[in-house]
Write an enzyme that holds these catalytic residues in place. Structure first.
Site, PDB file in Angstrom:
ATOM      1  N   GLY A 230      10.600  -7.232  57.934  1.00 38.34           N
ATOM      2  CA  GLY A 230       9.820  -6.007  57.797  1.00 38.34           C
ATOM      3  C   GLY A 230      10.394  -4.803  58.489  1.00 38.34           C
ATOM      4  O   GLY A 230       9.655  -3.930  58.954  1.00 38.34           O
ATOM      5  N   GLU A 256      19.379   1.843  50.640  1.00 38.23           N
ATOM      6  CA  GLU A 256      19.038   0.649  49.894  1.00 38.23           C
ATOM      7  C   GLU A 256      18.010   0.896  48.802  1.00 38.23           C
ATOM      8  O   GLU A 256      18.173   0.473  47.661  1.00 38.23           O
ATOM      9  CB  GLU A 256      18.513  -0.401  50.878  1.00 38.23           C
ATOM     10  CG  GLU A 256      17.673  -1.472  50.250  1.00 38.23           C
ATOM     11  CD  GLU A 256      16.993  -2.345  51.283  1.00 38.23           C
ATOM     12  OE1 GLU A 256      16.866  -3.531  51.007  1.00 38.23           O
ATOM     13  OE2 GLU A 256      16.597  -1.825  52.341  1.00 38.23           O
ATOM     14  N   GLN A 378      21.176  -5.390  60.300  1.00 34.99           N
ATOM     15  CA  GLN A 378      20.971  -6.787  59.971  1.00 34.99           C
ATOM     16  C   GLN A 378      21.410  -7.676  61.135  1.00 34.99           C
ATOM     17  O   GLN A 378      22.290  -7.306  61.916  1.00 34.99           O
ATOM     18  CB  GLN A 378      21.773  -7.165  58.723  1.00 34.99           C
ATOM     19  CG  GLN A 378      21.324  -6.463  57.456  1.00 34.99           C
ATOM     20  CD  GLN A 378      20.067  -7.094  56.863  1.00 34.99           C
ATOM     21  OE1 GLN A 378      19.271  -7.687  57.569  1.00 34.99           O
ATOM     22  NE2 GLN A 378      19.903  -6.937  55.561  1.00 34.99           N
ATOM     23  N   ARG A 398      24.896  -8.243  64.024  1.00 36.38           N
ATOM     24  CA  ARG A 398      25.871  -8.626  63.009  1.00 36.38           C
ATOM     25  C   ARG A 398      27.123  -7.742  63.021  1.00 36.38           C
ATOM     26  O   ARG A 398      27.034  -6.535  63.134  1.00 36.38           O
ATOM     27  CB  ARG A 398      25.186  -8.538  61.643  1.00 36.38           C
ATOM     28  CG  ARG A 398      25.993  -9.013  60.470  1.00 36.38           C
ATOM     29  CD  ARG A 398      25.095  -9.048  59.239  1.00 36.38           C
ATOM     30  NE  ARG A 398      25.832  -9.268  58.001  1.00 36.38           N
ATOM     31  CZ  ARG A 398      25.251  -9.306  56.810  1.00 36.38           C
ATOM     32  NH1 ARG A 398      23.963  -9.143  56.706  1.00 36.38           N
ATOM     33  NH2 ARG A 398      25.984  -9.506  55.735  1.00 36.38           N
ATOM     34  N   GLU A 399      28.276  -8.366  62.950  1.00 35.75           N
ATOM     35  CA  GLU A 399      29.571  -7.757  62.632  1.00 35.75           C
ATOM     36  C   GLU A 399      30.245  -6.999  63.768  1.00 35.75           C
ATOM     37  O   GLU A 399      31.447  -6.808  63.742  1.00 35.75           O
ATOM     38  CB  GLU A 399      29.466  -6.825  61.408  1.00 35.75           C
ATOM     39  CG  GLU A 399      29.194  -7.585  60.140  1.00 35.75           C
ATOM     40  CD  GLU A 399      29.051  -6.656  58.953  1.00 35.75           C
ATOM     41  OE1 GLU A 399      29.698  -6.921  57.928  1.00 35.75           O
ATOM     42  OE2 GLU A 399      28.294  -5.677  59.047  1.00 35.75           O
ATOM     43  N   GLY A 401      30.073  -6.026  68.228  1.00 30.48           N
ATOM     44  CA  GLY A 401      29.434  -5.879  69.531  1.00 30.48           C
ATOM     45  C   GLY A 401      29.306  -4.433  69.943  1.00 30.48           C
ATOM     46  O   GLY A 401      28.593  -4.113  70.900  1.00 30.48           O
ATOM     47  N   ARG A 444      18.238   1.221  78.081  1.00 30.72           N
ATOM     48  CA  ARG A 444      19.118   1.816  79.083  1.00 30.72           C
ATOM     49  C   ARG A 444      18.347   2.553  80.171  1.00 30.72           C
ATOM     50  O   ARG A 444      18.780   2.599  81.321  1.00 30.72           O
ATOM     51  CB  ARG A 444      20.109   2.756  78.388  1.00 30.72           C
ATOM     52  CG  ARG A 444      21.173   3.339  79.274  1.00 30.72           C
ATOM     53  CD  ARG A 444      22.287   3.933  78.436  1.00 30.72           C
ATOM     54  NE  ARG A 444      23.110   2.898  77.808  1.00 30.72           N
ATOM     55  CZ  ARG A 444      23.962   3.133  76.823  1.00 30.72           C
ATOM     56  NH1 ARG A 444      24.081   4.349  76.328  1.00 30.72           N
ATOM     57  NH2 ARG A 444      24.673   2.151  76.307  1.00 30.72           N
TER      58      ARG A 444
END
Length: 523
Positions: A230, A256, A378, A398-399, A401, A444
């Site tokens: 969601g 999207e 994602q 994802r993908e 750091g 932070r």
């Protein structure tokens, strides 16, 4: 032998080579500079406004810059400003002789008798400075345009960035002294007390705002989750809270879904009509009447939606600058980060490097425009393969750091119900049906917290846990358009989005609302 060409007459004349500056002086208003400085030393009226308008570099003549700097120093120290105090300050600064001594200062005060028009004169001085800056920027761009080694996209970005600094009124030094910063911090603390602890843009979710004090200017906020949790529903609920309830301008970049799909989701949430009925258009007469009434709450809200697919960071930066400049946008939402692209040829073929570039660019946009940027992201499939409650972790981003590194706040959305769990993993084993957890995993400038929210699946919206439904208050309308001539790809008007009349045909078929993205959730 006679040369035949010798008798041929021609109208050709050698072309004159013109330069930008030949025979021209840079824009200036030295006489007004003298009048403003003289007025400052003889009359306190209008001094506060003039100090805010002018900066040292706005003055064309160096001696006038020195005098204004001395006046500013006295003003910041709450000292009286007159001929004697300015003269003494210049002497302390070692600039008195550079400006022409006391004789020149006396001459300035003799040229004016009142400060009646000091603000107008200050505006003219500012305008002349802007013109000089435009000439300087244009000259630099011209020189670089003739350089074959210049990258066209970097050049365009540099040109737009410099122009934006002028239009945004942010032509000031890149550094500030400690005293100015302390003053700003105190003013911000005062503002927080007046806004009940909120110094940023309120999300509309009570517990989240308590932890964050609202989304802070220049912060990059990452909202990550697995498909179906969601993410889009949450940011749309938040955009509604901010744009409709708080009437603060919000920009949504949807890579999207189409703009009409997003608006339809908002309509579902506001009307309370089930999404299946909205998609199919099978509404009763009473529900159509309810739709007509409730949708008015969206028509004029300051919500701007761009559904450009595969948007790159250069275009995003340009559009964000215009939105902030023209519409005063206070929050930027991007759905979602992995669908963005770059024009960096060096990152081609390396997705991790490309995501790192996008992440850094989003943080740079937030800092440059001084607005919070919320980017959806994602999570990797590692969440699904893990045992236990499958609550997401920072390592699941994802993908790259770099997302965690660049973000000021990293948050997750977690719904145990999605994994067929019927209770929370707390000591009381609390039922989790219709609930979600908003996890602040990195903060932070604040605390980490897990906040529970209510999730209404058939309306695709989130609310506070103790709230059963949205309180929409007084109806206001949705502006999904830009001004004429703003070719930014935004929905032109509510009529263009919905049609001139409301009916089943305006909402399309169920297939119209399908999306290829895996972030599909109960509509």
């Amino acid at each position: 032998m006679e040369n035949p060409s010798a008798n041929i007459k021609t109208n050709f004349k050698p072309q004159k080579i013109n330069t930008v500056n030949r025979g021209k002086l840079p824009p200036q208003a030295v006489d007004l500079e003298e009048a403003v400085l003289g007025a400052m030393m003889i009359d306190k009226k209008g001094l506060n406004e003039t100090i805010e308008i002018l900066q040292e570099e706005f003055f064309y003549r160096p001696e006038h810059q020195y005098i204004f700097a001395a006046i500013t120093t006295l003003f910041n120290e709450s000292q009286p400003i007159d001929l004697l105090t300015v003269s003494n300050q210049l002497r302390k600064d070692g600039k008195l002789e550079s400006v022409g001594g006391d004789f020149y200062l006396i001459g300035l005060t003799q040229k004016v008798s009142t400060s009646a028009h000091i603000e107008f004169h200050a505006r003219v001085i500012q305008e002349k400075y802007v013109l000089r800056k435009l000439i300087e920027i244009s000259s630099n761009i011209i020189d670089k345009s003739y350089d074959d080694t210049s990258d066209i996209f970097e050049l365009l970005d540099e040109a737009e960035s410099e122009i934006f600094k002028i239009t945004d009124g942010s032509l000031k030094s890149s550094y500030m002294d400690s005293k100015s910063l302390v003053f700003q911090a105190i003013e911000q603390i005062k503002a927080m007390s007046e806004k009940e602890g909120l110094s940023g843009v309120p999300s509309g979710f009570t517990e989240i705002d308590k932890i964050t004090s609202g989304w802070q200017a220049s912060d990059l906020v990452i909202l990550a989750a697995r498909p179906g949790m969601g993410k889009t529903a949450f940011v749309l609920s938040m955009a509604k809270n901010i744009a409709v309830d708080s009437k603060m301008p919000v920009a949504v970049f949807s890579l999207e879904m189409s703009s009409v799909q997003l608006i339809t989701r908002l309509i579902v949430g506001e009307t309370g009509i089930k999404s299946d009925k909205i998609k199919k258009g099978t509404l009763t007469d009473a529900e159509w009447k309810q739709l007509y009434t409730k949708v008015k709450g969206l028509e004029n809200a300051p919500l701007y939606i761009d559904d450009t697919p595969a948007l790159n960071v250069f275009d995003l930066r340009a559009k964000c600058r215009r939105l902030v400049s023209q519409h005063g946008v206070k929050l930027i939402i991007i759905d979602y980060l992995q669908l963005m692209t770059t024009r960096d040829k060096g990152a081609s073929g390396n997705r991790e490097q490309e995501i790192s570039t996008i992440s850094r660019s989003l943080k740079a946009i937030a800092k440059e425009l001084n607005v919070p940027v919320i980017a959806l992201s994602q999570l990797s499939r590692a969440v699904e393969t893990r045992g236990g409650n499958k609550r997401p972790l920072l390592s699941d981003l994802r993908e790259s750091g770099a997302i965690e590194q660049d973000a000021d706040i990293v948050t997750f959305i977690y719904r145990p119900e999605y994994y067929k769990l019927d209770h929370w993993d707390d000591e009381e084993a609390t039922p989790c049906a219709g609930q979600a957890e908003f996890i602040i995993a990195k903060h932070r400038n604040g605390a980490l917290e897990n906040i529970r929210l209510r999730f209404i699946g058939d309306q695709a919206k989130f609310t506070d846990l103790e709230t059963e439904s949205f309180d929409f208050g007084e109806p206001v309308m949705l502006q999904s358009s830009m001004n004429d001539g703003d070719d930014l790809g935004f929905t032109a008007s509510s009529e263009e989005a919905f049609g001139s009349g409301f009916g089943p045909e305006q909402f399309g078929t169920p297939e119209d609302f399908n999306t290829d993205d895996d972030d599909v959730m109960p509509f």
